[in-house]
Design an enzyme around this catalytic site. Sequence first.
Site, mmCIF file in Angstrom:
data_model
loop_
_atom_site.group_PDB
_atom_site.id
_atom_site.type_symbol
_atom_site.label_atom_id
_atom_site.label_comp_id
_atom_site.label_asym_id
_atom_site.label_seq_id
_atom_site.Cartn_x
_atom_site.Cartn_y
_atom_site.Cartn_z
ATOM 1 N N ASP A 25 -5.304 -4.873 5.872
ATOM 2 C CA ASP A 25 -4.597 -4.017 4.917
ATOM 3 C C ASP A 25 -3.208 -3.662 5.420
ATOM 4 O O ASP A 25 -2.223 -3.705 4.681
ATOM 5 C CB ASP A 25 -5.378 -2.719 4.680
ATOM 6 C CG ASP A 25 -6.788 -2.978 4.198
ATOM 7 O OD1 ASP A 25 -7.101 -4.148 3.897
ATOM 8 O OD2 ASP A 25 -7.575 -2.024 4.125
ATOM 9 N N GLY B 142 -8.778 5.045 -3.233
ATOM 10 C CA GLY B 142 -10.212 4.771 -3.220
ATOM 11 C C GLY B 142 -10.628 3.645 -4.142
ATOM 12 O O GLY B 142 -11.810 3.482 -4.430
ATOM 13 N N SER C 15 -4.628 2.289 -0.497
ATOM 14 C CA SER C 15 -3.688 3.405 -0.520
ATOM 15 C C SER C 15 -3.541 3.979 0.883
ATOM 16 O O SER C 15 -2.475 4.492 1.245
ATOM 17 C CB SER C 15 -4.168 4.483 -1.488
ATOM 18 O OG SER C 15 -5.350 5.102 -1.026
HETATM 19 P P1 ADP Z 1 -8.173 2.977 -0.243
HETATM 20 O O1 ADP Z 1 -7.371 2.716 0.989
HETATM 21 O O2 ADP Z 1 -8.980 1.812 -0.664
HETATM 22 O O3 ADP Z 1 -7.373 3.521 -1.373
HETATM 23 P P2 ADP Z 1 -9.389 4.889 1.480
HETATM 24 O O4 ADP Z 1 -10.613 5.715 1.373
HETATM 25 O O5 ADP Z 1 -9.252 3.981 2.644
HETATM 26 O O6 ADP Z 1 -9.245 4.096 0.110
HETATM 27 O O7 ADP Z 1 -8.120 5.827 1.507
HETATM 28 C C1 ADP Z 1 -7.959 6.823 0.529
HETATM 29 C C2 ADP Z 1 -7.531 8.111 1.204
HETATM 30 O O8 ADP Z 1 -6.165 7.987 1.655
HETATM 31 C C3 ADP Z 1 -7.517 9.293 0.270
HETATM 32 O O9 ADP Z 1 -8.785 9.900 0.211
HETATM 33 C C4 ADP Z 1 -6.494 10.195 0.936
HETATM 34 O O10 ADP Z 1 -7.067 10.878 2.029
HETATM 35 C C5 ADP Z 1 -5.500 9.208 1.482
HETATM 36 N N1 ADP Z 1 -4.392 8.982 0.536
HETATM 37 C C6 ADP Z 1 -4.064 7.848 -0.101
HETATM 38 N N2 ADP Z 1 -2.971 8.008 -0.877
HETATM 39 C C7 ADP Z 1 -2.598 9.294 -0.729
HETATM 40 C C8 ADP Z 1 -1.524 10.088 -1.266
HETATM 41 N N3 ADP Z 1 -0.651 9.587 -2.135
HETATM 42 N N4 ADP Z 1 -1.456 11.384 -0.868
HETATM 43 C C9 ADP Z 1 -2.344 11.900 -0.021
HETATM 44 N N5 ADP Z 1 -3.351 11.212 0.516
HETATM 45 C C10 ADP Z 1 -3.502 9.927 0.167
HETATM 46 MG MG MG Z 2 -8.184 2.221 2.889
#
Ligand code: ADP
Ligand code: MG
Length: 382
Positions: A170, A120, A125
Amino acid sequence: MSVTGEFEELYGVEPEGVWAAPGRVNLIGEYTDLNDGFVMPMALPHTAVAAVARRTDGALRIHSADVEGGVVLLDLDSLEPLSGDTGWAAYPAGVAWALREAGHPVTGADIHISSTVPTGAGLSSSAALEVVTALALNDLFGLGLSRPELAVLAQRAENAFVGVPCGVMDQMASACSVAGHALHLDTRDLSCRQVPFDLAARGLRLLVVDTRVKHALGDGAYAERRAGCEAGARALGVRALRDVPYAHLSEALARLDDETVRRYVRHVVSDNERVVRTIALLDAGDVRAVGPVLTEGHVSLRDDLRVSCAELDLAVEAANAAGALGARMTGGGFGGSAVVLVESLAADAVAAAVEKAFAEAGYAAPGIFPAVPSEGARRLSG
Ligand code: ADP
Ligand code: MG
């Protein structure tokens, strides 16, 4: 414990391999990917790592070391797009779903994920999670898909299964980046060029400032910006705003009656040009001159597209006031991260100045770390 050891503890068998896919930070070109334009991301050293083994019974078992809740048990045949009931597991499950939708023979998998990409923070991520899953399934099931094909399927997972209307930047950055380079990506045809971006050799550093805030406003605002850009393209009679040449920008703006659409068009067309300018500067070896282009991009995102926020503006202002070469918000905005180009020797002082400004404003301490242009998705073992 290693991801392999954790996998064995969870599933009672050895994984067939371990894969990694990085998060990314975008140097320049924001919201241009919604308009078929140019972007210039680079992979971060932070990765999502996945240990994976095939199954033949149609079951999908997914676990993350980073969230509570244990193993998520799913059945490939009953995956429902947009159901929301799989939570975070929708990202990897969506990839399996997208592969099967495209006719690829995925028969099930056990997956264990552990990630160092901050979630986030606008550092993707989510794309790291998708791309690591896509690459692992591609390798294990012998699908023979190219990196751009995997990126597009990962994007489809996020758009159509998870329900997030993101562009393809991304996933392309995570799948296709090369260490020491930024990725010049044309989001219309997915052609890319690796642009040398060896900051350390030039005595420079790119800092990421994670503001640690995410304003709720962001969700609807993204869709609204997308709609506004599409309205602009329609009004100008082009397929997408990337088809408005920068040299014709004033003329194009004069033809638009809606003030909001005019601002969005000005941002997109000018930011696309900033990508072109940045590449010319990097190719000429004039990396320091990229700084002011970043700051110009921030002003455009703040004043024309209006997707910045007080924390991002403060990060940029404080960094520049402390002697950074330039800075901008990066990613979708309304929180998330900023990037700061700075002389290596001044990096600590600039970081300290940003931290001090945040403390004085009563904001939570930001997370600041150097963005070293790193390797894209890869198989680590197996
Ligand atoms: P960003 O991609 O900018 O980090 P997003 O809202 O697009 O933000 O994605 C974040 C979401 O991805 C988290 O809320 C979760 O659902 C999922 N996520 C990311 N990394 C993990 C992880 N290591 N384990 C579980 N879920 C994850
Ligand atoms: Mg994202």
